[in-house]
Design an enzyme around this catalytic site. Sequence first.
Site, PDB file in Angstrom:
ATOM      1  N   PRO A   1      87.062  -9.309  74.895  1.00 39.48           N
ATOM      2  CA  PRO A   1      87.837  -8.266  74.209  1.00 39.48           C
ATOM      3  C   PRO A   1      89.231  -8.088  74.804  1.00 39.48           C
ATOM      4  CG  PRO A   1      86.010  -7.312  75.461  1.00 39.48           C
ATOM      5  CD  PRO A   1      85.878  -8.790  75.565  1.00 39.48           C
ATOM      6  N   GLU A   2      90.210  -8.031  73.951  1.00 36.50           N
ATOM      7  CA  GLU A   2      91.572  -7.728  74.372  1.00 36.50           C
ATOM      8  C   GLU A   2      91.914  -6.307  73.908  1.00 36.50           C
ATOM      9  OE1 GLU A   2      94.685 -10.552  73.982  1.00 36.50           O
ATOM     10  OE2 GLU A   2      93.395 -12.286  74.268  1.00 36.50           O
TER      11      GLU A   2
END
Length: 283
Positions: free
Chosen positions: A2-3
């Site tokens: 996840p960014e």
Amino acid sequence: MPELPEVETVRRGLLPVLEGAVIARAEVNRPDLRWPLPERMAERLEGRRVTALRRRSKYLLADLDSGETLLVHLGMSGRMLVSGVTLGQFHHDHPVPQKHDHVVLHMASGARITFNDARRFGAMDLMPTDRAAQHMLLKGLGPEPFGNDFNGPYLAGRLKGRRTPIKAALLDQRIVAGLGNIYVAETLYRARISPLRLAGELTETQAQGLVPVIREVLAEAIEAGGSSLRDFRQANGELGYFSKHFQVYDREGEPCETPGCSGTITRTVQSGRSSFWCPACQR
Ligand SMILES: [Zn+2]
């Protein structure tokens, strides 16, 4: 992994069940994730109201009425699942507990928030709210991409004279917080700048021009995440992972989408990580 947009999507998905709500019971199923979990974690969470749910870079910060803040990092594979609550028109039943459900928050409302992390690169910590900014994971972070401190003159100043590739400079969390491999690739593609260019060789205009492009790329991804939230509510209540069309990331060998460009997307390894870019239109 996840960014920032995925984490922001998780935050928005958790807001209706977490902000202003009381944690009735906390189930802590193991002593550690990436690092040991805080001492007496369940005790310190139970009975507490969440006064605000914030995000800093890729970290979620839940402020509690005890004066402490719960920090959550999803790591590589961390997932948040919301159940036992009706969100909009969709109701999620409590799922059968899964093997990697490490922390479960049972809210006074009947909602349940499950943190599942198969690879355990995630992290949770508790700290005094007024000292959160000094936490070891947060203190070195540069400005938020959407914050006022992140602007053209600031970025141009940080890139000036820097003898590292622009890709590495944008991944440097001390320069701007929250950018990872995917959105740096998308940003440089849209700005038509090669990831191999040295940061200090960008013109002032190019350097300053990266700021609105970074915001645009992130905002579009957050928007896609918002749409996915509605789908997730419909599906199983899991937040934060959504499919998005990337213009360049993971498109090696495919034609460049830039109008008028007949280039092919190439993959180059930089510092052990893949860079996807178009050598024809990124200079
Ligand atoms: Zn191209």
